[in-house]
Every structure is written in C-alpha cells, then in structure tokens.
Write a protein that holds these residues in place. Structure first.
Motif, mmCIF file in Angstrom:
data_model
loop_
_atom_site.group_PDB
_atom_site.id
_atom_site.type_symbol
_atom_site.label_atom_id
_atom_site.label_comp_id
_atom_site.label_asym_id
_atom_site.label_seq_id
_atom_site.Cartn_x
_atom_site.Cartn_y
_atom_site.Cartn_z
ATOM 1 N N SER A 198 84.595 40.392 109.736
ATOM 2 C CA SER A 198 83.565 39.429 109.346
ATOM 3 C C SER A 198 83.841 38.784 107.997
ATOM 4 O O SER A 198 83.114 37.880 107.588
ATOM 5 C CB SER A 198 82.200 40.133 109.285
ATOM 6 O OG SER A 198 82.202 41.148 108.284
ATOM 7 N N GLY A 199 84.873 39.229 107.304
ATOM 8 C CA GLY A 199 85.123 38.764 105.950
ATOM 9 C C GLY A 199 86.131 37.639 105.840
ATOM 10 O O GLY A 199 86.470 36.952 106.810
ATOM 11 N N THR A 200 86.639 37.475 104.634
ATOM 12 C CA THR A 200 87.596 36.428 104.297
ATOM 13 C C THR A 200 89.020 36.862 104.669
ATOM 14 O O THR A 200 89.243 38.033 104.989
ATOM 15 C CB THR A 200 87.550 36.139 102.791
ATOM 16 O OG1 THR A 200 88.038 37.307 102.092
ATOM 17 C CG2 THR A 200 86.120 35.835 102.328
ATOM 18 N N PRO A 201 89.982 35.962 104.587
ATOM 19 C CA PRO A 201 91.373 36.372 104.833
ATOM 20 C C PRO A 201 91.832 37.503 103.914
ATOM 21 O O PRO A 201 92.513 38.427 104.360
ATOM 22 C CB PRO A 201 92.156 35.081 104.597
ATOM 23 C CG PRO A 201 91.190 33.994 104.970
ATOM 24 C CD PRO A 201 89.860 34.483 104.496
ATOM 25 N N ALA A 202 91.480 37.431 102.635
ATOM 26 C CA ALA A 202 91.856 38.516 101.717
ATOM 27 C C ALA A 202 91.179 39.821 102.127
ATOM 28 O O ALA A 202 91.791 40.896 102.061
ATOM 29 C CB ALA A 202 91.498 38.144 100.279
ATOM 30 N N ASP A 203 89.915 39.743 102.558
ATOM 31 C CA ASP A 203 89.219 40.936 103.067
ATOM 32 C C ASP A 203 89.982 41.548 104.231
ATOM 33 O O ASP A 203 90.090 42.771 104.349
ATOM 34 C CB ASP A 203 87.820 40.566 103.569
ATOM 35 C CG ASP A 203 86.822 40.299 102.457
ATOM 36 O OD1 ASP A 203 86.966 40.879 101.366
ATOM 37 O OD2 ASP A 203 85.892 39.511 102.693
ATOM 38 N N CYS A 204 90.486 40.693 105.119
ATOM 39 C CA CYS A 204 91.188 41.180 106.316
ATOM 40 C C CYS A 204 92.388 42.028 105.941
ATOM 41 O O CYS A 204 92.636 43.082 106.532
ATOM 42 C CB CYS A 204 91.628 39.995 107.184
ATOM 43 S SG CYS A 204 90.277 39.121 108.000
ATOM 44 N N VAL A 205 93.148 41.575 104.944
ATOM 45 C CA VAL A 205 94.329 42.329 104.515
ATOM 46 C C VAL A 205 93.908 43.633 103.859
ATOM 47 O O VAL A 205 94.492 44.696 104.113
ATOM 48 C CB VAL A 205 95.196 41.473 103.567
ATOM 49 C CG1 VAL A 205 96.356 42.294 103.011
ATOM 50 C CG2 VAL A 205 95.720 40.241 104.302
ATOM 51 N N LYS A 206 92.881 43.586 103.033
ATOM 52 C CA LYS A 206 92.388 44.805 102.388
ATOM 53 C C LYS A 206 91.921 45.823 103.433
ATOM 54 O O LYS A 206 92.213 47.025 103.336
ATOM 55 C CB LYS A 206 91.241 44.470 101.429
ATOM 56 C CG LYS A 206 91.670 43.758 100.156
ATOM 57 C CD LYS A 206 90.470 43.454 99.286
ATOM 58 C CE LYS A 206 90.865 42.808 97.972
ATOM 59 N NZ LYS A 206 91.596 43.731 97.065
ATOM 60 N N MET A 207 91.183 45.345 104.429
ATOM 61 C CA MET A 207 90.687 46.236 105.481
ATOM 62 C C MET A 207 91.840 46.827 106.280
ATOM 63 O O MET A 207 91.844 48.011 106.608
ATOM 64 C CB MET A 207 89.746 45.481 106.409
ATOM 65 C CG MET A 207 88.406 45.125 105.801
ATOM 66 S SD MET A 207 87.349 46.562 105.541
ATOM 67 C CE MET A 207 86.949 47.008 107.227
ATOM 68 N N ALA A 208 92.829 46.001 106.592
ATOM 69 C CA ALA A 208 93.979 46.473 107.366
ATOM 70 C C ALA A 208 94.692 47.604 106.646
ATOM 71 O O ALA A 208 95.010 48.642 107.235
ATOM 72 C CB ALA A 208 94.940 45.321 107.625
ATOM 73 N N ILE A 209 94.925 47.417 105.349
ATOM 74 C CA ILE A 209 95.670 48.401 104.575
ATOM 75 C C ILE A 209 94.862 49.672 104.357
ATOM 76 O O ILE A 209 95.381 50.795 104.475
ATOM 77 C CB ILE A 209 96.112 47.791 103.231
ATOM 78 C CG1 ILE A 209 97.109 46.641 103.476
ATOM 79 C CG2 ILE A 209 96.718 48.850 102.317
ATOM 80 C CD1 ILE A 209 97.379 45.798 102.260
ATOM 81 N N ASP B 275 79.061 40.931 98.063
ATOM 82 C CA ASP B 275 77.598 40.915 98.082
ATOM 83 C C ASP B 275 77.036 41.045 99.495
ATOM 84 O O ASP B 275 75.885 40.720 99.747
ATOM 85 C CB ASP B 275 77.071 39.628 97.440
ATOM 86 C CG ASP B 275 77.575 38.368 98.132
ATOM 87 O OD1 ASP B 275 78.423 38.487 99.046
ATOM 88 O OD2 ASP B 275 77.136 37.269 97.758
ATOM 89 N N ASN B 276 77.865 41.540 100.417
ATOM 90 C CA ASN B 276 77.417 41.710 101.792
ATOM 91 C C ASN B 276 78.265 42.794 102.449
ATOM 92 O O ASN B 276 79.318 43.184 101.924
ATOM 93 C CB ASN B 276 77.547 40.387 102.571
ATOM 94 C CG ASN B 276 76.576 40.305 103.726
ATOM 95 O OD1 ASN B 276 76.003 41.309 104.161
ATOM 96 N ND2 ASN B 276 76.385 39.097 104.242
ATOM 97 N N VAL B 277 77.807 43.275 103.596
ATOM 98 C CA VAL B 277 78.581 44.278 104.326
ATOM 99 C C VAL B 277 79.723 43.599 105.074
ATOM 100 O O VAL B 277 79.693 42.395 105.329
ATOM 101 C CB VAL B 277 77.697 45.049 105.330
ATOM 102 C CG1 VAL B 277 76.595 45.802 104.606
ATOM 103 C CG2 VAL B 277 77.103 44.099 106.376
ATOM 104 N N LEU B 278 80.735 44.391 105.401
ATOM 105 C CA LEU B 278 81.849 43.924 106.213
ATOM 106 C C LEU B 278 81.856 44.683 107.529
ATOM 107 O O LEU B 278 81.591 45.890 107.560
ATOM 108 C CB LEU B 278 83.176 44.162 105.502
ATOM 109 C CG LEU B 278 83.566 43.205 104.378
ATOM 110 C CD1 LEU B 278 84.799 43.728 103.660
ATOM 111 C CD2 LEU B 278 83.817 41.812 104.910
#
Length: 256
Positions: free
Chosen positions: A73-84, A52-55
């Motif tokens: 700017s996101g959660t730990p799970a966001d970080c992994v998704k962004m990395a991949i 519900d927000n930008v990353l």
C-alpha cells in the motif's frame, strides 16, 4: 548447477502496469524473481516513505509466472524497505525498478518513484537499475526494449556496481531496429517550467491542475537528453551521496 540470482522487481506505476509485467517476464529468464510493488500508481512520489499511516503488504497472483509477488500500500521506497525487512530471507543480488511509462532522464530523476526505489536498494547495498521507456501510454510497446533490458541487467550482474551507485537507464520510443545502441552519459541540466491551471469547483473553491514543459538548458553532447534525442539508450550512473565535495574547501575558508 550455478544458483540463479535473486532479483527484486518493483516500480512506481503499480503492480498491474504493463511496464512491470514486461520487466518481470524478462527477469524470469535471468533469475529467481520476487516482486514487491505498489497497489496503485505512485508516479512522482520521489523518495517519500510512509510515516503517518499503516502499511499493508500482501501476496497476490496476477499471472502464471514463476515469480512470487506482493502488493504494497506504500510508496516505491516503502516497497523496497518492506521487501528487505519483511519478505526476503536474504539480500537480493539485484533490484530492478520499472519499466517506467515515460522518461526519467535529466532532472526527472529527482521526482521519480522508479528511481527512488532503485536508490533505496542502493542505500541498502544492493546493486540496482531503474528502467524507463519514453512512452507515457499505458499500453506502450515494451517488446522493443526487452533485449536491451536483458543485456544491461546481465552486465550489471556480471560486473557488479560500486557501492553508492545505481544506474538510470532510459530507452527512446523507437522500434528495436531504429535504436542505435547505448551511451554512457551524464545527467542533463534541465528544469520543468510549471504551469498551474487554476479552476473553480461547483462550490466556488479554487483548485489547481499541475502541468508544465520540460526545458533543457544543457547543450552538451554527452548528456542523457542528447543521447535519447539521437536514438540512443542513455545509461547514467547515479550517486545518492548529495554532498557537494568541491564546495567543502571553500566553505572552510568562511569566517564561521
């Protein structure tokens, strides 16, 4: 010359936390390191993702190490998704999360952002380990666990992990010479007994501070809590398939 493994490093305490800085230093001795970690503490976020927000995800330099680093700017799970999806040009050989400031044993694995990052990597087919030290202090001494973290990481790279399995590693807050070794364990059945401290703001509005006490309901000697209480590092293989397979046959007997 053999190519060094590509290692993704993340955490939930934030990219400047001493725990992740120690983990980065250890991983630099093993492989090529890329860090994607939250820009602020995200403890207790579990497997939350930002919908519900930008990353934002930007390169950053914190020390003079050889690793590449990005703050998200996101959660730990966001970080992994962004990395991949956005940063790495190939799937990493391993993802390590931590070193968490505090325990992620027993039921804490459900709430842990540290472990959720590792689990997110596992969902993507990447071998992953979550590391935690049982010391909540910001300036905890992570030197005591460096050799153990390195040894466990090297073993994971050498032996691999089955698909659908990640490792939850917890390290007791002891001096290196006091740690008795490692134990492969199951997760203890424990719960948090919540305490809500009810207060009032200067404007008369009620609000609450959450605290609580961990209650171990499991007296088994093969659990992570037992191992940690007796001076051992606990290693729990964690699966993210939450299906209760033993219940399927019984449910099929219902008149549905």
């Amino acid at each position: 010359m053999q190519e060094r493994p590509l290692i993704l490093v993340t955490n939930d305490d934030g990219i400047t936390a001493p725990g992740i800085r120690a983990l980065i230093s250890i991983m630099n001795k093993i492989g090529e390191v890329v860090v994607v970690a939250p820009d602020s503490p995200q403890s207790g976020m579990g497997h939350a993702i930002t919908v519900d927000n930008v990353l934002t995800c930007n390169p950053i330099t914190i020390d003079d190490g050889p690793q590449l680093e990005y703050t998200c700017s996101g959660t730990p799970a966001d970080c992994v998704k962004m990395a991949i999806s956005e940063i790495l040009n190939k799937k990493p050989d391993l993802c390590v999360s931590g070193i968490n400031h505090g325990s992620n044993s027993s039921i804490n694995v459900i709430y842990s952002g540290t472990m959720s990052a590792a689990i997110e990597a596992g969902i993507e087919g990447i071998p992953a380990i979550g590391f935690s030290l049982l010391d909540f202090k910001w300036h905890a001494d992570f030197k005591q666990c460096e050799d153990f973290v390195k040894k466990i990481t090297l073993n994971a790279l050498l032996n691999g992990l089955p698909e659908g399995i990640v490792l939850n590693v917890n390290i007791p807050n002891l001096k290196k010479e006091e740690i008795k070794g490692t134990k492969i364990c199951r997760q203890a059945m424990g719960v948090w007994k919540e305490i809500f401290d009810k207060r009032k703001s200067p404007f008369g509005k009620e609000y609450y501070w959450l605290s609580g006490e961990f209650v171990n309901r499991d007296k088994g000697q093969d659990t992570d809590v037992y191992a940690l209480e007796n001076g051992f590092i606990s290693i729990v293989p964690v699966q993210f398939d939450l299906t209760a397979h033993h219940m399927i046959q019984k449910l099929n007997s219902w008149e549905l």
